[in-house]
Scaffold this motif. Structure first.
Motif, PDB file in Angstrom:
ATOM      1  N   PRO A   1       0.744  -1.240  -0.186  1.00 27.32           N
ATOM      2  CA  PRO A   1      -0.349  -0.052   0.200  1.00 27.32           C
ATOM      3  C   PRO A   1       0.592   1.641  -0.133  1.00 27.32           C
ATOM      4  N   ALA A   2       0.103   2.187  -0.521  1.00 29.54           N
ATOM      5  CA  ALA A   2       1.339   3.781  -0.700  1.00 29.54           C
ATOM      6  C   ALA A   2       1.038   4.333   1.132  1.00 29.54           C
ATOM      7  N   PRO A   3       1.885   4.821   1.315  1.00 30.95           N
ATOM      8  CA  PRO A   3       2.167   5.355   2.540  1.00 30.95           C
ATOM      9  C   PRO A   3       0.785   6.723   3.225  1.00 30.95           C
ATOM     10  N   ILE A   4       0.660   6.056   4.142  1.00 26.79           N
ATOM     11  CA  ILE A   4      -0.681   6.529   4.642  1.00 26.79           C
ATOM     12  C   ILE A   4      -0.209   6.700   6.294  1.00 26.79           C
ATOM     13  N   SER A   5      -1.116   7.761   7.177  1.00 27.31           N
ATOM     14  CA  SER A   5      -0.746   8.188   8.195  1.00 27.31           C
ATOM     15  C   SER A   5      -1.655   7.328   9.382  1.00 27.31           C
ATOM     16  N   THR A   6      -1.390   7.366  10.520  1.00 27.71           N
ATOM     17  CA  THR A   6      -2.117   6.581  11.095  1.00 27.71           C
ATOM     18  C   THR A   6      -3.799   7.700  11.969  1.00 27.71           C
ATOM     19  N   ALA A   7      -3.459   8.702  11.685  1.00 30.51           N
ATOM     20  CA  ALA A   7      -4.635   9.334  11.826  1.00 30.51           C
ATOM     21  C   ALA A   7      -5.497   9.557  10.423  1.00 30.51           C
ATOM     22  N   ARG A   8      -4.897   9.204   9.600  1.00 30.95           N
ATOM     23  CA  ARG A   8      -5.702   9.061   8.282  1.00 30.95           C
ATOM     24  C   ARG A   8      -5.877   7.486   8.286  1.00 30.95           C
ATOM     25  N   CYS A   9      -5.769   6.235   9.032  1.00 30.25           N
ATOM     26  CA  CYS A   9      -5.927   4.888   8.430  1.00 30.25           C
ATOM     27  C   CYS A   9      -8.072   5.566   9.688  1.00 30.25           C
ATOM     28  N   TRP A  10      -7.601   6.443  11.122  1.00 30.56           N
ATOM     29  CA  TRP A  10      -7.973   6.255  12.070  1.00 30.56           C
ATOM     30  C   TRP A  10      -9.652   6.628  11.599  1.00 30.56           C
ATOM     31  N   LYS A  11      -9.352   7.436  10.934  1.00 24.20           N
ATOM     32  CA  LYS A  11     -10.926   8.844   9.841  1.00 24.20           C
ATOM     33  C   LYS A  11     -11.112   7.081   9.443  1.00 24.20           C
ATOM     34  N   ILE A  12     -10.252   7.016   8.314  1.00 24.36           N
ATOM     35  CA  ILE A  12     -11.335   6.351   7.359  1.00 24.36           C
ATOM     36  C   ILE A  12     -11.773   4.836   8.115  1.00 24.36           C
ATOM     37  N   VAL A  13     -11.348   4.672   9.883  1.00 25.92           N
ATOM     38  CA  VAL A  13     -12.249   3.382  10.152  1.00 25.92           C
ATOM     39  C   VAL A  13     -13.515   4.329  10.476  1.00 25.92           C
ATOM     40  N   THR A  14     -13.433   5.195  11.622  1.00 17.04           N
ATOM     41  CA  THR A  14     -14.683   5.786  11.574  1.00 17.04           C
ATOM     42  C   THR A  14     -15.053   6.358  11.227  1.00 17.04           C
TER      43      THR A  14
END
Length: 326
Positions: A211-224
């Motif tokens: 996967p392309a690099p992605i920040s933890t904050a962005r990941c959390w936003k995707i999950v929520t």
């Protein structure tokens, strides 16, 4: 042809089960496939085709008692795959020996040729090609088009292959036991969404790349935000393909976000959200069936098992306990 074919049942032209005793008659059962069959083994022929049709989806189970040489060609706007459920021996599909880890891609410019073994049970799926592609990113569309440009065997991982087999077994069992489900638009919409998502998951190979690099904050936003989307679409459960399209990311990136943050897959997460939604709805629902159907669970036997695995009790026990308190 009437002497060679018996139509056993039909429900609003959506569920049919037809028996044949002639391989030419068998070849004509799958309309639009433009098939010819030649019998290659000795003995009386028998076969059947069980079909489910709704919206732009065509599902079938086909049994053929004798070895056949099959040739056919599908329209360009149709994407079709097959998964053998049982066979007496090995076959040859478009020049490749069949095996237990591959699916048959029937679609393609040049049609397909299949030396099918005796005692074969084939599960088949055909959908509108454009409908599937509309759920995918540009990269995934390219992958699907490449994988389905010509008829061939496509290797799958065992998990993906078993998911397709389980889906086919479950839907045929459910529709045969309760054919009225095909008259419920909410259920057929859920089935169609689940099927397209299943095909998208297995016909795209973009998840094989990092996967392309992605920040933890962005990941959390995707999950929520995935949770919000799941809970706001009860009538049409959100699929992985739709999440990828919504966020503009690949399946591999979506998988990374969920596994990296909460240690589960997007599919398992979405299912857990809907199971929890059913549990909450049981407080006010008139029945377990009403709550399960509302949240897109159409195979009630599997729903009960998954519910018990998640919460430690059957949904009927939850329903009785909650309503006893009222």
């Amino acid at each position: 042809m009437t002497s060679a074919l018996n139509q056993i049942s039909s429900v609003a032209n959506q569920l049919t089960y037809q028996i044949t005793h002639d391989f030419d008659a068998q070849a004509e059962l799958l309309r639009g496939w433009n098939q010819d069959y030649l019998q290659m083994s000795s003995g009386n022929f028998s076969g059947y085709v069980s079909e489910i049709k709704f919206d732009d989806v065509h599902l079938f189970l086909e049994y053929t008692s004798q070895a056949l040489f099959q040739h056919g060609q599908l329209p360009e706007d149709v994407l079709a795959i097959g998964v053998p459920l049982a066979a007496k021996s090995q076959g040859v599909f478009c020049g490749s020996a069949t095996n237990s880890n591959s699916i048959h891609i029937f679609s393609g410019h040049d049609g397909f040729e299949f030396y099918s073994p005796s005692e074969l049970v084939m599960a088949g799926i055909s959908v509108n090609r454009s409908a599937l592609l509309s759920l995918l990113t540009a990269e995934e569309q390219e992958s699907v088009q490449k994988n389905c440009a010509q008829a061939h065997l496509l290797q799958l991982n065992p998990t993906g292959l078993e998911a397709i087999r389980s889906f086919m077994r479950d839907i045929f069992h459910t529709v045969q036991v309760t054919p009225a489900v095909l008259h419920n638009p909410q259920i057929t919409t859920s089935l169609r969404t689940s099927l397209l998502s299943l095909l998208a998951d297995n016909l795209t190979h973009s998840y094989d790349t990092d996967p392309a690099p992605i920040s933890t904050a962005r990941c959390w936003k995707i999950v929520t935000e995935s949770r919000e989307l799941a809970l706001s679409h009860a009538e049409n459960p959100v699929s992985v393909a739709e999440l990828c399209q919504h966020f503009g990311i690949s399946r591999r990136t979506l998988q990374y976000c969920f596994h990296n943050l909460i240690g589960t897959s997007p599919v398992a997460y979405l299912r857990a959200e809907r199971l929890n939604a059913v549990r909450h709805m049981l407080k006010d629902a008139d029945s377990v069936t009403d709550a399960a159907t509302y949240w897109g669970f159409w195979h009630f036997g599997h729903f009960s098992q998954e519910y018990k695995k998640m919460f430690g009790e059957l949904p009927s026990a939850t329903f009785k306990r909650l309503h006893a308190l009222n």
